[in-house]
Scaffold this motif. Structure first.
Motif, PDB file in Angstrom:
ATOM      1  N   LEU A   1     -53.129  67.352 -13.817  1.00 30.80           N
ATOM      2  CA  LEU A   1     -53.455  67.908 -15.123  1.00 30.80           C
ATOM      3  C   LEU A   1     -52.417  68.930 -15.581  1.00 30.80           C
ATOM      4  O   LEU A   1     -52.193  69.095 -16.775  1.00 30.80           O
ATOM      5  CB  LEU A   1     -54.846  68.539 -15.102  1.00 30.80           C
ATOM      6  N   ALA A   2     -51.770  69.588 -14.645  1.00 35.97           N
ATOM      7  CA  ALA A   2     -50.739  70.576 -14.989  1.00 35.97           C
ATOM      8  C   ALA A   2     -49.543  69.928 -15.680  1.00 35.97           C
ATOM      9  O   ALA A   2     -48.758  70.615 -16.331  1.00 35.97           O
ATOM     10  CB  ALA A   2     -50.290  71.332 -13.744  1.00 35.97           C
ATOM     11  N   THR A   3     -49.428  68.617 -15.586  1.00 37.24           N
ATOM     12  CA  THR A   3     -48.322  67.901 -16.240  1.00 37.24           C
ATOM     13  C   THR A   3     -48.747  67.353 -17.610  1.00 37.24           C
ATOM     14  O   THR A   3     -48.078  66.477 -18.156  1.00 37.24           O
ATOM     15  CB  THR A   3     -47.818  66.740 -15.354  1.00 37.24           C
ATOM     16  N   TYR A   4     -49.820  67.878 -18.152  1.00 40.58           N
ATOM     17  CA  TYR A   4     -50.398  67.321 -19.380  1.00 40.58           C
ATOM     18  C   TYR A   4     -49.412  67.212 -20.536  1.00 40.58           C
ATOM     19  O   TYR A   4     -49.475  66.265 -21.314  1.00 40.58           O
ATOM     20  CB  TYR A   4     -51.635  68.114 -19.812  1.00 40.58           C
ATOM     21  N   GLU A   5     -48.497  68.128 -20.654  1.00 37.61           N
ATOM     22  CA  GLU A   5     -47.559  68.083 -21.777  1.00 37.61           C
ATOM     23  C   GLU A   5     -46.582  66.915 -21.686  1.00 37.61           C
ATOM     24  O   GLU A   5     -46.095  66.428 -22.703  1.00 37.61           O
ATOM     25  CB  GLU A   5     -46.779  69.394 -21.871  1.00 37.61           C
ATOM     26  N   SER A   6     -46.307  66.457 -20.476  1.00 36.88           N
ATOM     27  CA  SER A   6     -45.347  65.362 -20.320  1.00 36.88           C
ATOM     28  C   SER A   6     -46.017  63.982 -20.223  1.00 36.88           C
ATOM     29  O   SER A   6     -45.333  62.971 -20.206  1.00 36.88           O
ATOM     30  CB  SER A   6     -44.483  65.596 -19.076  1.00 36.88           C
ATOM     31  N   LEU A   7     -47.335  63.950 -20.176  1.00 38.55           N
ATOM     32  CA  LEU A   7     -48.051  62.675 -20.096  1.00 38.55           C
ATOM     33  C   LEU A   7     -48.155  62.041 -21.477  1.00 38.55           C
ATOM     34  O   LEU A   7     -48.272  62.751 -22.480  1.00 38.55           O
ATOM     35  CB  LEU A   7     -49.467  62.892 -19.546  1.00 38.55           C
ATOM     36  N   ASP A   8     -48.119  60.708 -21.513  1.00 34.80           N
ATOM     37  CA  ASP A   8     -48.363  60.065 -22.805  1.00 34.80           C
ATOM     38  C   ASP A   8     -49.859  60.161 -23.111  1.00 34.80           C
ATOM     39  O   ASP A   8     -50.674  60.445 -22.240  1.00 34.80           O
ATOM     40  CB  ASP A   8     -47.854  58.620 -22.833  1.00 34.80           C
ATOM     41  N   ARG A   9     -50.195  59.952 -24.351  1.00 29.32           N
ATOM     42  CA  ARG A   9     -51.566  60.152 -24.822  1.00 29.32           C
ATOM     43  C   ARG A   9     -52.583  59.323 -24.024  1.00 29.32           C
ATOM     44  O   ARG A   9     -53.639  59.820 -23.642  1.00 29.32           O
ATOM     45  CB  ARG A   9     -51.644  59.834 -26.306  1.00 29.32           C
ATOM     46  N   ALA A  10     -52.275  58.066 -23.771  1.00 29.36           N
ATOM     47  CA  ALA A  10     -53.200  57.188 -23.048  1.00 29.36           C
ATOM     48  C   ALA A  10     -53.440  57.690 -21.624  1.00 29.36           C
ATOM     49  O   ALA A  10     -54.583  57.690 -21.139  1.00 29.36           O
ATOM     50  CB  ALA A  10     -52.660  55.767 -23.025  1.00 29.36           C
ATOM     51  N   ALA A  11     -52.374  58.117 -20.962  1.00 33.17           N
ATOM     52  CA  ALA A  11     -52.513  58.613 -19.593  1.00 33.17           C
ATOM     53  C   ALA A  11     -53.329  59.899 -19.552  1.00 33.17           C
ATOM     54  O   ALA A  11     -54.179  60.083 -18.665  1.00 33.17           O
ATOM     55  CB  ALA A  11     -51.132  58.835 -18.970  1.00 33.17           C
ATOM     56  N   LEU A  12     -53.090  60.789 -20.496  1.00 32.89           N
ATOM     57  CA  LEU A  12     -53.850  62.036 -20.545  1.00 32.89           C
ATOM     58  C   LEU A  12     -55.326  61.768 -20.844  1.00 32.89           C
ATOM     59  O   LEU A  12     -56.204  62.335 -20.182  1.00 32.89           O
ATOM     60  CB  LEU A  12     -53.260  62.990 -21.587  1.00 32.89           C
ATOM     61  N   CYS A  13     -55.600  60.901 -21.782  1.00 33.96           N
ATOM     62  CA  CYS A  13     -56.989  60.555 -22.095  1.00 33.96           C
ATOM     63  C   CYS A  13     -57.693  59.938 -20.888  1.00 33.96           C
ATOM     64  O   CYS A  13     -58.841  60.273 -20.595  1.00 33.96           O
ATOM     65  CB  CYS A  13     -57.054  59.599 -23.291  1.00 33.96           C
ATOM     66  N   HIS A  14     -57.011  59.053 -20.198  1.00 41.35           N
ATOM     67  CA  HIS A  14     -57.596  58.441 -19.007  1.00 41.35           C
ATOM     68  C   HIS A  14     -57.882  59.493 -17.938  1.00 41.35           C
ATOM     69  O   HIS A  14     -58.957  59.503 -17.338  1.00 41.35           O
ATOM     70  CB  HIS A  14     -56.646  57.372 -18.444  1.00 41.35           C
ATOM     71  N   LEU A  15     -56.939  60.379 -17.734  1.00 41.19           N
ATOM     72  CA  LEU A  15     -57.091  61.434 -16.738  1.00 41.19           C
ATOM     73  C   LEU A  15     -58.266  62.349 -17.078  1.00 41.19           C
ATOM     74  O   LEU A  15     -59.072  62.690 -16.207  1.00 41.19           O
ATOM     75  CB  LEU A  15     -55.792  62.234 -16.655  1.00 41.19           C
ATOM     76  N   LEU A  16     -58.387  62.713 -18.336  1.00 41.12           N
ATOM     77  CA  LEU A  16     -59.468  63.607 -18.749  1.00 41.12           C
ATOM     78  C   LEU A  16     -60.819  62.899 -18.792  1.00 41.12           C
ATOM     79  O   LEU A  16     -61.797  63.382 -18.212  1.00 41.12           O
ATOM     80  CB  LEU A  16     -59.161  64.209 -20.122  1.00 41.12           C
ATOM     81  N   GLU A  17     -60.873  61.766 -19.491  1.00 37.92           N
ATOM     82  CA  GLU A  17     -62.148  61.087 -19.695  1.00 37.92           C
ATOM     83  C   GLU A  17     -62.676  60.403 -18.442  1.00 37.92           C
ATOM     84  O   GLU A  17     -63.811  60.631 -18.031  1.00 37.92           O
ATOM     85  CB  GLU A  17     -62.021  60.065 -20.826  1.00 37.92           C
ATOM     86  N   ARG A  18     -61.866  59.564 -17.874  1.00 41.85           N
ATOM     87  CA  ARG A  18     -62.327  58.752 -16.744  1.00 41.85           C
ATOM     88  C   ARG A  18     -62.341  59.534 -15.439  1.00 41.85           C
ATOM     89  O   ARG A  18     -63.359  59.606 -14.755  1.00 41.85           O
ATOM     90  CB  ARG A  18     -61.428  57.523 -16.604  1.00 41.85           C
ATOM     91  N   VAL A  19     -61.217  60.130 -15.095  1.00 45.12           N
ATOM     92  CA  VAL A  19     -61.107  60.765 -13.781  1.00 45.12           C
ATOM     93  C   VAL A  19     -61.858  62.096 -13.739  1.00 45.12           C
ATOM     94  O   VAL A  19     -62.733  62.291 -12.901  1.00 45.12           O
ATOM     95  CB  VAL A  19     -59.625  60.943 -13.376  1.00 45.12           C
ATOM     96  N   LEU A  20     -61.535  62.990 -14.641  1.00 48.35           N
ATOM     97  CA  LEU A  20     -62.150  64.322 -14.602  1.00 48.35           C
ATOM     98  C   LEU A  20     -63.615  64.300 -15.028  1.00 48.35           C
ATOM     99  O   LEU A  20     -64.491  64.724 -14.279  1.00 48.35           O
ATOM    100  CB  LEU A  20     -61.353  65.294 -15.482  1.00 48.35           C
ATOM    101  N   LEU A  21     -63.882  63.807 -16.226  1.00 48.58           N
ATOM    102  CA  LEU A  21     -65.234  63.940 -16.781  1.00 48.58           C
ATOM    103  C   LEU A  21     -66.238  62.905 -16.274  1.00 48.58           C
ATOM    104  O   LEU A  21     -67.436  63.167 -16.293  1.00 48.58           O
ATOM    105  CB  LEU A  21     -65.170  63.916 -18.311  1.00 48.58           C
ATOM    106  N   GLU A  22     -65.780  61.758 -15.819  1.00 51.33           N
ATOM    107  CA  GLU A  22     -66.716  60.768 -15.273  1.00 51.33           C
ATOM    108  C   GLU A  22     -66.821  60.847 -13.755  1.00 51.33           C
ATOM    109  O   GLU A  22     -67.909  60.853 -13.203  1.00 51.33           O
ATOM    110  CB  GLU A  22     -66.316  59.353 -15.684  1.00 51.33           C
ATOM    111  N   GLU A  23     -65.687  60.888 -13.089  1.00 50.90           N
ATOM    112  CA  GLU A  23     -65.690  60.793 -11.632  1.00 50.90           C
ATOM    113  C   GLU A  23     -65.881  62.139 -10.926  1.00 50.90           C
ATOM    114  O   GLU A  23     -66.615  62.233  -9.961  1.00 50.90           O
ATOM    115  CB  GLU A  23     -64.388  60.153 -11.146  1.00 50.90           C
TER     116      GLU A  23
END
Length: 127
Positions: A79-101
């Motif tokens: 998550l600390a690399t959020y500024e360099s992630l593309d939008r889809a990767a950041l959304c997946h990381l936040l929605e699926r990994v962090l908020l669901e799992e």
């Protein structure tokens, strides 16, 4: 290395070798075997943990080790690399990994959600 995996005991395989073996299994599309070895070696292998943050191992593999505190640390590094992630990767990381799992894991609350990084990400997403 991929063919060598079936002859190794994952609990006895040195951590760096286990990381190389996981990566080789991913290259030859043996995802189930790669995930099994990942799960067995994750906690004791800093190399495997680092390979998740560099995208050499899929971030979705973290879900299978989410009960370990180290998984939340790796997630926070990602998550600390959020500024360099593309939008889809950041959304997946936040929605699926962090908020669901990870959301129900106590260590995630302590290490990720309560961290100031979360506020930075929220501001970044609003802009």
């Amino acid at each position: 290395l991929a063919g060598f995996v079936v002859f190794c005991d994952p609990t006895q395989t040195p951590p760096v070798l286990a990381a190389a073996m996981v990566r080789s299994l991913l290259v030859v599309q043996q995802l189930d075997l790669a995930r099994s070895l990942f799960e067995a070696a994750f906690v004791r292998s800093k190399k495997i943990q680092a390979m998740v943050t560099t995208s050499n191992i899929p971030v979705d593999f973290l879900s299978s080790v989410k009960s370990h505190r180290a998984a939340s640390l790796v997630l926070r590094r990602l998550l600390a690399t959020y500024e360099s992630l593309d939008r889809a990767a950041l959304c997946h990381l936040l929605e699926r990994v962090l908020l669901e799992e990870f959301r129900d894991e106590q260590h995630c609350l302590e290490l990720v959600l309560s961290n100031s990084l979360t506020q930075d990400i929220i501001v970044f997403c609003r802009i």
